[in-house]
Design a protein around this motif. Structure first.
Motif, PDB file in Angstrom:
ATOM      1  N   LYS A 140       0.855  -1.187   0.000  1.00 59.78           N
ATOM      2  CA  LYS A 140       0.000   0.000   0.000  1.00 59.78           C
ATOM      3  C   LYS A 140       0.891   1.237   0.000  1.00 59.78           C
ATOM      4  O   LYS A 140       2.008   1.210   0.526  1.00 59.78           O
ATOM      5  N   ALA A 141       0.380   2.317  -0.548  1.00 57.41           N
ATOM      6  CA  ALA A 141       1.190   3.530  -0.724  1.00 57.41           C
ATOM      7  C   ALA A 141       1.749   4.059   0.602  1.00 57.41           C
ATOM      8  O   ALA A 141       2.826   4.657   0.636  1.00 57.41           O
ATOM      9  N   ASP A 142       1.039   3.819   1.710  1.00 59.02           N
ATOM     10  CA  ASP A 142       1.506   4.346   3.001  1.00 59.02           C
ATOM     11  C   ASP A 142       2.336   3.326   3.798  1.00 59.02           C
ATOM     12  O   ASP A 142       2.620   3.541   4.982  1.00 59.02           O
ATOM     13  N   SER A 143       2.726   2.235   3.142  1.00 61.62           N
ATOM     14  CA  SER A 143       3.473   1.181   3.849  1.00 61.62           C
ATOM     15  C   SER A 143       4.873   1.642   4.255  1.00 61.62           C
ATOM     16  O   SER A 143       5.496   2.460   3.566  1.00 61.62           O
ATOM     17  N   LYS A 144       5.360   1.103   5.385  1.00 63.41           N
ATOM     18  CA  LYS A 144       6.705   1.443   5.871  1.00 63.41           C
ATOM     19  C   LYS A 144       7.778   0.537   5.262  1.00 63.41           C
ATOM     20  O   LYS A 144       8.967   0.710   5.547  1.00 63.41           O
ATOM     21  N   VAL A 145       7.343  -0.427   4.472  1.00 66.64           N
ATOM     22  CA  VAL A 145       8.304  -1.379   3.892  1.00 66.64           C
ATOM     23  C   VAL A 145       9.250  -0.668   2.926  1.00 66.64           C
ATOM     24  O   VAL A 145       8.806   0.055   2.030  1.00 66.64           O
ATOM     25  N   THR A 146      10.555  -0.856   3.135  1.00 67.90           N
ATOM     26  CA  THR A 146      11.538  -0.265   2.219  1.00 67.90           C
ATOM     27  C   THR A 146      12.457  -1.312   1.598  1.00 67.90           C
ATOM     28  O   THR A 146      13.207  -1.016   0.678  1.00 67.90           O
ATOM     29  N   LYS A 147      12.418  -2.544   2.150  1.00 75.85           N
ATOM     30  CA  LYS A 147      13.273  -3.603   1.605  1.00 75.85           C
ATOM     31  C   LYS A 147      12.626  -4.962   1.851  1.00 75.85           C
ATOM     32  O   LYS A 147      11.709  -5.083   2.684  1.00 75.85           O
ATOM     33  N   PHE A 148      13.110  -5.968   1.143  1.00 76.81           N
ATOM     34  CA  PHE A 148      12.520  -7.305   1.213  1.00 76.81           C
ATOM     35  C   PHE A 148      12.509  -7.828   2.645  1.00 76.81           C
ATOM     36  O   PHE A 148      11.516  -8.390   3.113  1.00 76.81           O
ATOM     37  N   ALA A 149      13.615  -7.629   3.378  1.00 80.18           N
ATOM     38  CA  ALA A 149      13.719  -8.164   4.741  1.00 80.18           C
ATOM     39  C   ALA A 149      12.622  -7.616   5.657  1.00 80.18           C
ATOM     40  O   ALA A 149      12.275  -8.249   6.662  1.00 80.18           O
ATOM     41  N   ASP A 150      12.071  -6.458   5.309  1.00 78.51           N
ATOM     42  CA  ASP A 150      10.986  -5.879   6.119  1.00 78.51           C
ATOM     43  C   ASP A 150       9.727  -6.753   6.100  1.00 78.51           C
ATOM     44  O   ASP A 150       8.829  -6.558   6.929  1.00 78.51           O
ATOM     45  N   LEU A 151       9.651  -7.683   5.162  1.00 77.64           N
ATOM     46  CA  LEU A 151       8.441  -8.513   5.050  1.00 77.64           C
ATOM     47  C   LEU A 151       8.442  -9.674   6.032  1.00 77.64           C
ATOM     48  O   LEU A 151       7.445 -10.383   6.171  1.00 77.64           O
ATOM     49  N   LYS A 152       9.573  -9.836   6.719  1.00 76.62           N
ATOM     50  CA  LYS A 152       9.781 -11.008   7.565  1.00 76.62           C
ATOM     51  C   LYS A 152       8.632 -11.291   8.542  1.00 76.62           C
ATOM     52  O   LYS A 152       8.254 -12.433   8.755  1.00 76.62           O
ATOM     53  N   LYS A 153       8.072 -10.234   9.111  1.00 78.17           N
ATOM     54  CA  LYS A 153       7.020 -10.433  10.113  1.00 78.17           C
ATOM     55  C   LYS A 153       5.633 -10.069   9.577  1.00 78.17           C
ATOM     56  O   LYS A 153       4.683  -9.937  10.335  1.00 78.17           O
ATOM     57  N   LEU A 154       5.544  -9.873   8.263  1.00 76.81           N
ATOM     58  CA  LEU A 154       4.272  -9.423   7.672  1.00 76.81           C
ATOM     59  C   LEU A 154       3.581 -10.554   6.921  1.00 76.81           C
ATOM     60  O   LEU A 154       4.181 -11.600   6.654  1.00 76.81           O
ATOM     61  N   LYS A 155       2.314 -10.310   6.583  1.00 71.61           N
ATOM     62  CA  LYS A 155       1.568 -11.259   5.749  1.00 71.61           C
ATOM     63  C   LYS A 155       1.870 -10.949   4.288  1.00 71.61           C
ATOM     64  O   LYS A 155       1.681  -9.825   3.830  1.00 71.61           O
ATOM     65  N   VAL A 156       2.329 -11.978   3.590  1.00 72.92           N
ATOM     66  CA  VAL A 156       2.768 -11.755   2.210  1.00 72.92           C
ATOM     67  C   VAL A 156       2.008 -12.671   1.251  1.00 72.92           C
ATOM     68  O   VAL A 156       1.940 -13.884   1.459  1.00 72.92           O
ATOM     69  N   GLY A 157       1.475 -12.085   0.208  1.00 68.22           N
ATOM     70  CA  GLY A 157       0.750 -12.849  -0.808  1.00 68.22           C
ATOM     71  C   GLY A 157       1.647 -13.192  -1.986  1.00 68.22           C
ATOM     72  O   GLY A 157       2.441 -12.355  -2.432  1.00 68.22           O
ATOM     73  N   VAL A 158       1.528 -14.424  -2.455  1.00 74.13           N
ATOM     74  CA  VAL A 158       2.279 -14.867  -3.636  1.00 74.13           C
ATOM     75  C   VAL A 158       1.394 -15.787  -4.470  1.00 74.13           C
ATOM     76  O   VAL A 158       0.376 -16.290  -3.984  1.00 74.13           O
ATOM     77  N   GLN A 159       1.798 -15.994  -5.727  1.00 75.55           N
ATOM     78  CA  GLN A 159       1.149 -17.019  -6.533  1.00 75.55           C
ATOM     79  C   GLN A 159       1.869 -18.341  -6.289  1.00 75.55           C
ATOM     80  O   GLN A 159       3.097 -18.428  -6.402  1.00 75.55           O
ATOM     81  N   THR A 160       1.089 -19.346  -5.930  1.00 76.30           N
ATOM     82  CA  THR A 160       1.647 -20.657  -5.581  1.00 76.30           C
ATOM     83  C   THR A 160       2.594 -21.183  -6.658  1.00 76.30           C
ATOM     84  O   THR A 160       2.249 -21.185  -7.839  1.00 76.30           O
ATOM     85  N   GLY A 161       3.764 -21.620  -6.209  1.00 73.49           N
ATOM     86  CA  GLY A 161       4.674 -22.305  -7.114  1.00 73.49           C
ATOM     87  C   GLY A 161       5.448 -21.404  -8.056  1.00 73.49           C
ATOM     88  O   GLY A 161       6.056 -21.880  -9.008  1.00 73.49           O
ATOM     89  N   THR A 162       5.438 -20.104  -7.790  1.00 77.98           N
ATOM     90  CA  THR A 162       6.225 -19.184  -8.617  1.00 77.98           C
ATOM     91  C   THR A 162       7.558 -18.902  -7.930  1.00 77.98           C
ATOM     92  O   THR A 162       7.775 -19.265  -6.758  1.00 77.98           O
ATOM     93  N   THR A 163       8.425 -18.219  -8.638  1.00 74.28           N
ATOM     94  CA  THR A 163       9.697 -17.838  -8.047  1.00 74.28           C
ATOM     95  C   THR A 163       9.475 -16.816  -6.927  1.00 74.28           C
ATOM     96  O   THR A 163      10.286 -16.723  -6.009  1.00 74.28           O
TER      97      THR A 163
END
Ligand code: ARG
Length: 289
Positions: A140-163
């Motif tokens: 979201k535009a107001d997210s504090k995420v600035t790098k991949f490692a920031d996702l460590k404790k967050l809920k992350v959506g992906v398409q199953t079986g993709t890279t």
């Protein structure tokens, strides 16, 4: 192509009919000469290959309002086919099971923004690379995420079986319940809009396209140099050297004569990073910026 050969047939048949008429008028008593159409060698029918694609991955493959499958991958494969002398029928195929459809022989090739990986190379063969990619984060535009490692404790959506799934699984851990897997990338992005996940990780071209085309500036993208460079290839059943040869010949031809660049510009607006340059040194595709 079948239209052209039909037209040709009609032309030949028309000539034959005219010939018959003339000979019928000239020498009424003689039996008509055998129709030349029978002797004209019919042009060999072009081979039609069935291509599987998960057409929910714009701008690489999607369905337009008429239900036609369109996109960068489609144009590339059509151009390759035109050069190499075959035809392609595209069939919308869910990502889950798309590679199985190759193994089963239900599809001759898979073009679906497929990243060439060592693991996949065990069970299928890939054409030469035709596109450079990397993962990209949508938040979201107001997210504090600035790098991949920031996702460590967050809920992350992906398409199953993709890279993207692979990268997130590595970061959050195999058993993390914070990984939300979806059967398509648009479903994951819809969940981001709904607030069910904090981020989505998918290919840069697709995430960039989604964020750019989403009205209201609801989202932004976050890139990270830690994402490994990826390259797309067209997959065929392991051992299908005949089709692989055609694909590589056609791909080289469309790269050499500017057709590839034209298709690239149509979708990404900029000059392509050489798809055959070493991935590590290739500049990031325009769509990621
Ligand atoms: N490049 C990624 C992979 O190979 C994602 C491809 C997903 N393609 C699609 N049409 N859904 O895993």
């Amino acid at each position: 192509m079948s239209k052209i050969s039909t037209r040709r047939f009609l032309q030949i048949a028309g000539l034959a009919a005219a010939g018959l008429l003339l000979s019928a008028c000239g020498k009424k008593e003689e039996a008509p000469a055998p129709a030349p159409v029978a002797a004209a060698p019919a042009p060999a029918p072009m081979k039609v290959y069935t291509a599987g694609t998960d057409a929910a991955y714009a701008p690489f493959e999607s369905q337009n309002e008429q239900g036609q499958i369109v996109g960068f991958d489609i144009d590339v494969v059509q151009a390759i086919a035109a050069k190499a002398g075959f035809e392609v029928k595209f069939v919308n195929t869910p990502w889950e099971g798309i590679f199985n459809s190759l193994a089963q022989g239900d599809r001759d090739l898979v073009v679906s923004a497929v990243t060439i990986t060592e693991e996949r190379k065990q069970t299928m063969d890939f054409s030469d690379p035709y596109f450079d990619a990397a993962q990209l984060i949508a938040v979201k535009a107001d997210s504090k995420v600035t790098k991949f490692a920031d996702l460590k404790k967050l809920k992350v959506g992906v398409q199953t079986g993709t890279t993207g799934d692979e990268a997130v699984t590595k970061l959050l851990g195999k058993n993390s319940t914070n990984i939300k897997r979806f059967e398509s990338t648009p479903l994951a992005l819809t969940e981001l809009a709904a607030g069910g996940v904090d981020a989505v990780v998918a290919d840069n071209g697709v995430v960039g396209h989604y964020v750019t085309n989403n009205p209201g500036g609801q989202f932004k993208t976050v890139s990270d140099a830690d994402f490994v460079p990826e390259q797309y290839g067209i997959a065929v059943k392991k051992g299908n050297a005949e089709l692989l040869g055609l694909l590589n010949t056609g791909l080289a031809a469309i790269k050499a004569d500017g057709t590839y660049d034209q298709i690239y510009a149509k979708y990404f607006g900029a000059k392509p990073a050489a798809a055959d340059a070493p991935a590590a040194t290739a500049p990031a595709p325009a769509a990621s910026r």
